[in-house]
Design a protein around this motif. Structure first.
Motif, PDB file in Angstrom:
ATOM      1  N   UNK A  25       0.839  -1.199   0.000  1.00 36.45           N
ATOM      2  CA  UNK A  25       0.000   0.000   0.000  1.00 36.45           C
ATOM      3  C   UNK A  25       0.873   1.247   0.000  1.00 36.45           C
ATOM      4  N   UNK A  26       1.939   1.220   0.799  1.00 36.31           N
ATOM      5  CA  UNK A  26       2.809   2.389   0.919  1.00 36.31           C
ATOM      6  C   UNK A  26       3.759   2.506  -0.268  1.00 36.31           C
ATOM      7  N   UNK A  27       4.137   1.364  -0.843  1.00 40.58           N
ATOM      8  CA  UNK A  27       4.958   1.419  -2.054  1.00 40.58           C
ATOM      9  C   UNK A  27       4.183   2.086  -3.186  1.00 40.58           C
ATOM     10  N   UNK A  28       2.894   1.763  -3.294  1.00 40.19           N
ATOM     11  CA  UNK A  28       2.055   2.368  -4.331  1.00 40.19           C
ATOM     12  C   UNK A  28       1.837   3.858  -4.101  1.00 40.19           C
ATOM     13  N   UNK A  29       2.068   4.303  -2.863  1.00 40.77           N
ATOM     14  CA  UNK A  29       1.899   5.718  -2.539  1.00 40.77           C
ATOM     15  C   UNK A  29       3.120   6.558  -2.888  1.00 40.77           C
ATOM     16  N   UNK A  30       4.235   5.915  -3.221  1.00 39.27           N
ATOM     17  CA  UNK A  30       5.479   6.663  -3.410  1.00 39.27           C
ATOM     18  C   UNK A  30       5.363   7.696  -4.523  1.00 39.27           C
ATOM     19  N   UNK A  36       2.893  15.171  -4.873  1.00 39.71           N
ATOM     20  CA  UNK A  36       2.344  16.071  -3.862  1.00 39.71           C
ATOM     21  C   UNK A  36       3.417  16.985  -3.290  1.00 39.71           C
ATOM     22  N   UNK A  37       4.596  16.423  -3.035  1.00 41.10           N
ATOM     23  CA  UNK A  37       5.649  17.181  -2.374  1.00 41.10           C
ATOM     24  C   UNK A  37       6.499  18.001  -3.339  1.00 41.10           C
ATOM     25  N   UNK A  38       6.724  17.475  -4.538  1.00 46.00           N
ATOM     26  CA  UNK A  38       7.695  18.094  -5.441  1.00 46.00           C
ATOM     27  C   UNK A  38       7.075  18.794  -6.649  1.00 46.00           C
ATOM     28  N   UNK A  39       5.826  18.441  -6.998  1.00 49.98           N
ATOM     29  CA  UNK A  39       5.206  19.064  -8.171  1.00 49.98           C
ATOM     30  C   UNK A  39       4.171  20.115  -7.790  1.00 49.98           C
ATOM     31  N   UNK A  40       3.355  19.812  -6.802  1.00 51.45           N
ATOM     32  CA  UNK A  40       2.287  20.737  -6.420  1.00 51.45           C
ATOM     33  C   UNK A  40       2.783  22.152  -6.111  1.00 51.45           C
ATOM     34  N   UNK A  41       3.937  22.319  -5.422  1.00 53.94           N
ATOM     35  CA  UNK A  41       4.404  23.692  -5.158  1.00 53.94           C
ATOM     36  C   UNK A  41       4.695  24.500  -6.413  1.00 53.94           C
ATOM     37  N   UNK A  60      -6.646  22.311  -3.742  1.00 50.07           N
ATOM     38  CA  UNK A  60      -7.989  21.880  -4.125  1.00 50.07           C
ATOM     39  C   UNK A  60      -8.053  21.553  -5.606  1.00 50.07           C
ATOM     40  N   UNK A  61      -7.151  22.132  -6.387  1.00 47.99           N
ATOM     41  CA  UNK A  61      -7.080  21.824  -7.815  1.00 47.99           C
ATOM     42  C   UNK A  61      -6.235  20.591  -8.081  1.00 47.99           C
ATOM     43  N   UNK A  62      -5.115  20.480  -7.364  1.00 50.94           N
ATOM     44  CA  UNK A  62      -4.155  19.421  -7.671  1.00 50.94           C
ATOM     45  C   UNK A  62      -4.505  18.083  -7.036  1.00 50.94           C
ATOM     46  N   UNK A  63      -4.897  18.063  -5.775  1.00 47.19           N
ATOM     47  CA  UNK A  63      -5.131  16.801  -5.070  1.00 47.19           C
ATOM     48  C   UNK A  63      -6.224  15.959  -5.719  1.00 47.19           C
ATOM     49  N   UNK A  64      -7.372  16.537  -6.143  1.00 47.10           N
ATOM     50  CA  UNK A  64      -8.367  15.688  -6.824  1.00 47.10           C
ATOM     51  C   UNK A  64      -7.814  14.985  -8.060  1.00 47.10           C
ATOM     52  N   UNK A  65      -7.038  15.697  -8.869  1.00 44.25           N
ATOM     53  CA  UNK A  65      -6.431  15.070 -10.043  1.00 44.25           C
ATOM     54  C   UNK A  65      -5.460  13.972  -9.648  1.00 44.25           C
ATOM     55  N   UNK A  66      -4.709  14.219  -8.585  1.00 46.94           N
ATOM     56  CA  UNK A  66      -3.749  13.219  -8.104  1.00 46.94           C
ATOM     57  C   UNK A  66      -4.473  11.954  -7.646  1.00 46.94           C
ATOM     58  N   UNK A  67      -5.602  12.116  -6.969  1.00 45.98           N
ATOM     59  CA  UNK A  67      -6.361  10.964  -6.490  1.00 45.98           C
ATOM     60  C   UNK A  67      -6.967  10.173  -7.650  1.00 45.98           C
ATOM     61  N   UNK A  68      -7.436  10.875  -8.677  1.00 45.13           N
ATOM     62  CA  UNK A  68      -7.957  10.178  -9.855  1.00 45.13           C
ATOM     63  C   UNK A  68      -6.838   9.403 -10.543  1.00 45.13           C
ATOM     64  N   UNK A  69      -5.654  10.001 -10.633  1.00 44.81           N
ATOM     65  CA  UNK A  69      -4.507   9.301 -11.215  1.00 44.81           C
ATOM     66  C   UNK A  69      -4.197   8.038 -10.425  1.00 44.81           C
ATOM     67  N   UNK A  70      -4.261   8.140  -9.104  1.00 46.39           N
ATOM     68  CA  UNK A  70      -4.011   6.991  -8.242  1.00 46.39           C
ATOM     69  C   UNK A  70      -5.035   5.888  -8.502  1.00 46.39           C
ATOM     70  N   UNK A  71      -6.299   6.277  -8.683  1.00 42.96           N
ATOM     71  CA  UNK A  71      -7.358   5.294  -8.938  1.00 42.96           C
ATOM     72  C   UNK A  71      -7.173   4.616 -10.296  1.00 42.96           C
TER      73      UNK A  71
END
Length: 254
Positions: A25-30, A36-41, A60-71
């Motif tokens: 689970x955590x490997x898939x989160x890498x 989140x840490x290096x691109x969002x800023x 609010x713009x970036x995290x939803x897209x990131x979660x869809x990518x994860x899915x």
């Protein structure tokens, strides 16, 4: 009731296997963590082109897209585990059980959905210190959207895996499928920044509707048309993908 029991039994078994090695689970989160840490800023200057924006608006713009990518990624590559089970004879042994063939698929896919939602919760919590704020009801609706995406993509991956029965064939197919879908969904940047022709092409990508709907929910606008449109499209495609994959599953284990 027997059908639901079969799904629950398969789900329990798959979840037990996952919990034996929760490190995955955590490997898939890498990768999403790095985004989140290096691109969002880097997004704040880009989004500020139309006027000043706060850190909360950026996330609010970036995290939803990131979660869809994860899915999307989390679902599309589940077929590799199924091919491994085919080679180990797990699917062959399923032939002698009274468990519903559709339940064999849904039990696996629901475990994938639960795994994705756990990762989504972790990403959301990690984004809170950066200024992300979202209402509970809106967040739950967004997670419903993600669950439908994960169900659709995992079922599709299982169906293709049963069709190909080879990791060497599955990898290029999934990569070829995922890249244009991701690029045309506006995951990293909203497609409002894209040329008109690219926006029109993206209209045919169901994941762009899901991203727009998820962003509307994170922005606190559950009544936006993008929300129900995204939910309707992902639900329809999830039903189609599950029906097709269940048929492939029944052929493979009968």
């Amino acid at each position: 009731m027997t059908f639901l029991r079969d799904i629950w039994l398969v789900f329990q078994n798959q979840l037990r296997l996952l919990l034996r090695q929760p490190v995955w689970i955590f490997i898939n989160l890498f990768q999403p963590l790095m985004f989140l840490l290096l691109f969002a800023p880097l997004l704040k200057p880009a989004l500020s082109a139309g006027g000043a924006v706060s850190d909360a608006e950026v996330y609010r713009t970036f995290v939803p897209g990131l979660l869809v990518m994860l899915a999307i990624f989390g679902g599309l590559f589940q077929g590799f585990g199924l091919i491994s089970d085919l080679r180990a004879g797990v699917i062959e042994r399923a032939r002698v059980t009274p468990v519903s063939r559709t339940a064999l698929l849904l039990g696996r896919s629901l475990q994938d959905v639960v795994s994705l939602l756990v990762q989504a919760v972790i990403i959301t919590l990690l984004a809170l210190p950066f200024g992300l704020r979202v209402g509970l009801v809106d967040l739950l609706l967004a997670y419903l959207m993600l669950a439908l995406i994960a169900l659709m993509t995992s079922a599709l991956s299982y169906g293709v895996a049963l069709l190909l029965k080879s990791e060497d064939a599955l990898a290029p197919v999934m990569n070829t499928l995922s890249q244009p879908l991701l690029l045309l969904s506006g995951i990293l940047l909203p497609l409002t920044f894209a040329p008109v022709w690219l926006q029109r092409v993206a209209d045919w990508n169901p994941f762009s509707w899901a991203v727009d709907g998820t962003r509307a929910l994170f922005a606190g606008d559950p009544g936006a048309p993008a929300v129900w449109q995204g939910l309707a499209i992902t639900l329809t495609l999830a039903v189609i993908a599950v029906a097709w994959a269940a048929r492939m599953f029944a052929r493979s284990v009968r």
